[in-house]
Design a protein around this motif. Structure first.
Motif, PDB file in Angstrom:
ATOM      1  N   SER A  97       1.510  -3.565   8.826  1.00 41.19           N
ATOM      2  CA  SER A  97       0.133  -3.770   9.285  1.00 41.19           C
ATOM      3  C   SER A  97      -0.545  -2.446   9.621  1.00 41.19           C
ATOM      4  N   GLU A  98       0.187  -1.529  10.229  1.00 41.61           N
ATOM      5  CA  GLU A  98      -0.397  -0.229  10.573  1.00 41.61           C
ATOM      6  C   GLU A  98      -0.760   0.552   9.313  1.00 41.61           C
ATOM      7  N   LEU A  99       0.127   0.519   8.303  1.00 41.90           N
ATOM      8  CA  LEU A  99      -0.158   1.225   7.056  1.00 41.90           C
ATOM      9  C   LEU A  99      -1.324   0.589   6.308  1.00 41.90           C
ATOM     10  N   ILE A 100      -1.429  -0.722   6.334  1.00 41.76           N
ATOM     11  CA  ILE A 100      -2.558  -1.399   5.672  1.00 41.76           C
ATOM     12  C   ILE A 100      -3.863  -1.029   6.364  1.00 41.76           C
ATOM     13  N   ARG A 101      -3.871  -1.016   7.704  1.00 42.80           N
ATOM     14  CA  ARG A 101      -5.087  -0.623   8.428  1.00 42.80           C
ATOM     15  C   ARG A 101      -5.485   0.809   8.080  1.00 42.80           C
ATOM     16  N   GLU A 102      -4.490   1.700   7.989  1.00 42.47           N
ATOM     17  CA  GLU A 102      -4.764   3.092   7.620  1.00 42.47           C
ATOM     18  C   GLU A 102      -5.335   3.176   6.203  1.00 42.47           C
ATOM     19  N   ALA A 103      -4.761   2.407   5.273  1.00 46.97           N
ATOM     20  CA  ALA A 103      -5.240   2.427   3.884  1.00 46.97           C
ATOM     21  C   ALA A 103      -6.676   1.916   3.786  1.00 46.97           C
ATOM     22  N   VAL A 104      -6.984   0.840   4.492  1.00 43.75           N
ATOM     23  CA  VAL A 104      -8.347   0.295   4.470  1.00 43.75           C
ATOM     24  C   VAL A 104      -9.313   1.313   5.073  1.00 43.75           C
ATOM     25  N   HIS A 105      -8.913   1.953   6.160  1.00 45.94           N
ATOM     26  CA  HIS A 105      -9.765   2.958   6.794  1.00 45.94           C
ATOM     27  C   HIS A 105     -10.065   4.102   5.822  1.00 45.94           C
ATOM     28  N   LEU A 107      -9.965   4.048   2.543  1.00 48.34           N
ATOM     29  CA  LEU A 107     -10.805   3.536   1.461  1.00 48.34           C
ATOM     30  C   LEU A 107     -12.266   3.451   1.902  1.00 48.34           C
ATOM     31  N   LEU A 108     -12.508   2.964   3.103  1.00 51.59           N
ATOM     32  CA  LEU A 108     -13.871   2.856   3.622  1.00 51.59           C
ATOM     33  C   LEU A 108     -14.500   4.236   3.839  1.00 51.59           C
ATOM     34  N   GLU A 109     -13.704   5.186   4.325  1.00 48.70           N
ATOM     35  CA  GLU A 109     -14.214   6.547   4.463  1.00 48.70           C
ATOM     36  C   GLU A 109     -14.571   7.134   3.101  1.00 48.70           C
ATOM     37  N   HIS A 110     -13.705   6.919   2.118  1.00 44.78           N
ATOM     38  CA  HIS A 110     -13.923   7.438   0.768  1.00 44.78           C
ATOM     39  C   HIS A 110     -15.233   6.916   0.175  1.00 44.78           C
ATOM     40  N   LEU A 114     -17.969   4.144   6.517  1.00 45.36           N
ATOM     41  CA  LEU A 114     -17.728   4.385   7.932  1.00 45.36           C
ATOM     42  C   LEU A 114     -18.364   5.702   8.322  1.00 45.36           C
ATOM     43  N   ALA A 115     -18.852   5.768   9.534  1.00 41.41           N
ATOM     44  CA  ALA A 115     -19.374   7.040  10.054  1.00 41.41           C
ATOM     45  C   ALA A 115     -18.183   7.924  10.410  1.00 41.41           C
ATOM     46  N   SER A 116     -18.239   9.161  10.058  1.00 44.94           N
ATOM     47  CA  SER A 116     -17.117  10.089  10.330  1.00 44.94           C
ATOM     48  C   SER A 116     -17.046  10.502  11.762  1.00 44.94           C
TER      49      SER A 116
END
Length: 116
Positions: A97-105, A107-110, A114-116
Motif C-alpha cells: 500500500s505504501e509503494l502504491i501510494r508513492e507510485a500514484v503520487h 504519477l500525479l506530480e509527473h 499536484l502542487a509541488s
C-alpha cells in the motif's frame, strides 16, 4: 515479527509500575470504577481527543485526520509487473500500500496534477 513491532515488555512494565511493585487497592465497581478508569485514561493520554484516537477502531485514514475510510483504488497489472513489484516490496521492506501510494503520487506530480 519485525523489530518495529516487537514489544519491550520489561520497559512497558517499568513505565506502568515505576520503581515500586504494583499495589493492590480496593476493588472498585460501578460509577467509582468508571471514574477511576477515566482518570487513568486522562493521565495516560492527556485529553478526550487523544483517548478517542487511541480507542478508535480500524486503520487510521491515510493522509489526514478526517474521520472515515480513505479512498480505495483498485486495478489489475500483468503477471510480469506483479512479480517485479513484489521483488521491490521485498527489497525495500515497505508494504504494498505504501509503494502504491508513492507510485500514484509520482504519477500525479509527473502530470502536474499536484502542487509541488
Amino acid at each position: 515479527m519485525t523489530d518495529q513491532r516487537k514489544t519491550d515488555y520489561d520497559a512497558l512494565a517499568d513505565r506502568l509500575t515505576g520503581d515500586s511493585p504494583l499495589e493492590v487497592a480496593a476493588v472498585q465497581v460501578g460509577s467509582d470504577a468508571a471514574a477511576s478508569g477515566r482518570a487513568f485514561l486522562l493521565r495516560e493520554y492527556g485529553g478526550d481527543a487523544a483517548i478517542r484516537q487511541a480507542i478508535r477502531r480500524g486503520r487510521p485514514r491515510v493522509g489526514d485526520s478526517t474521520p472515515g475510510e480513505s479512498a480505495t483504488v483498485r486495478g489489475r497489472i500483468a503477471d510480469v509487473e506483479y512479480r517485479a513489484f513484489m521483488e521491490l516490496v521485498t527489497e525495500l521492506g515497505k508494504p504494498q500500500s505504501e509503494l502504491i501510494r508513492e507510485a500514484v503520487h509520482l504519477l500525479l506530480e509527473h502530470h502536474k496534477k499536484l502542487a509541488s
